[in-house]
Design a protein around this motif. Structure first.
Motif: not given
Length: 300
Positions: A17-18, A98-99, A115-118, A126-127
């Protein structure tokens, strides 16, 4: 008439994503692909069968499949196995970055990672890398967009997926017009041919247009007409390949005279023939010719 699986060019666009999947889809659309975003993988085999039934109207397809599919995403490998059984040929394009680059892009867009609801973007990245690891291993082409500009990315997509049997991937739109009705707002190149003698002042030509042989002969026999065509041909044929390099997929050349009826129509027709003979796709339109003829008839 149902086509054959080998007649369908199928691209699976996936990746982090991104990393640029949206831009990839836009570039593939410019190359003539029928694109579907976020299609559940279980629908892929059925969609491919529907393409076969389109009678050749849909033969280049790009499907964006990524982690947004949630629980459906796990069915991707099963769907690809079904495509293999049905003899469909497909390519997997995997987009990476890259991250650090992905974190920056998410912050700039102010969008939440799927994947980062919070809101912990890096945790989501990472996930996602972990879940996509096997798919990345099966990819036919991997593009790392970390240091790429949009222009370079589009160029790379074109180099990979441009149809090899097409000489030119550029649509040239030529429009004749009358200055008294205004200049076309979408013109990339503007040509003023009012320097040529006007057939309006010849009684037998006044109500004809530049599509008529008599008008074309009058215009093209005038001093400077053929020389102008030769010089402008050199300019245009120099520009078009360079527009392609810069990623343009279409261009509008506007040819104008006073009323858009005689001189501009004649030169637009001839210019279209010249460019088409070089292997480009040409669309010709005479915006004001009929309108100007109607105006002259009302004034009779």
């Amino acid at each position: 008439m149902v086509g054959k699986p080998e007649d369908i060019e199928l691209v699976i666009v996936t990746g982090l994503s991104g990393a640029g999947k949206t831009q990839a889809v836009w570039s593939l659309e410019d190359l003539g692909f029928f694109c579907v975003d976020n299609l559940p993988p279980t629908f892929i085999p059925k969609f491919a069968e529907l393409c076969l039934q389109s009678q050749g109207k849909i033969n280049r397809v790009a499907l964006v499949i990524d982690i947004r599919g949630g629980e459906f995403f796990s069915a991707l490998f099963e769907a690809l196995a079904q495509l293999d059984k049905q003899n469909f040929k497909y390519q997997i394009l995997f987009l990476d970055a890259s991250d650090q680059c992905l974190v920056r892009r998410f912050k700039e867009s102010r969008r939440r990672h799927p994947l980062s609801e919070e809101g912990a973007v890096l945790d989501g990245i990472t996930e996602e890398r972990h879940r996509l690891e096997e798919l990345k291993g099966r990819a036919d082409k991997i593009i790392d967009t970390t240091d790429m500009t949009v222009g370079i990315f589009k160029k790379q997509i074109k180099e990979i997926f441009q149809e090899k049997n097409k000489k030119k991937q550029l649509s040239v739109n030529i429009v004749s017009f009358g200055f008294k009705y205004g200049v076309p707002i979408d013109a990339d190149l503007l040509v003023d041919v009012r320097f040529l003698p006007n057939p309006f002042y010849i009684d037998e030509l006044r109500l004809l247009t530049g599509t008529h042989e008599a008008v074309q002969q009058y215009v093209l026999d005038s001093p400077g007409a053929i020389e102008f065509l030769e010089k402008y041909k050199d300019l245009v044929l120099f520009l078009l390949p360079n527009y392609i390099i810069e990623g343009k997929t279409s261009i509008v050349i506007a040819v104008g005279c006073t009323g858009g009826q005689h001189r501009s129509v004649t030169l637009a027709c001839k210019l279209g023939q010249i460019i088409e003979a070089e292997g480009y796709s040409v669309n010709l339109r005479h915006r004001d010719a009929a309108r100007n003829v109607a105006l002259l008839e009302r004034k009779k």
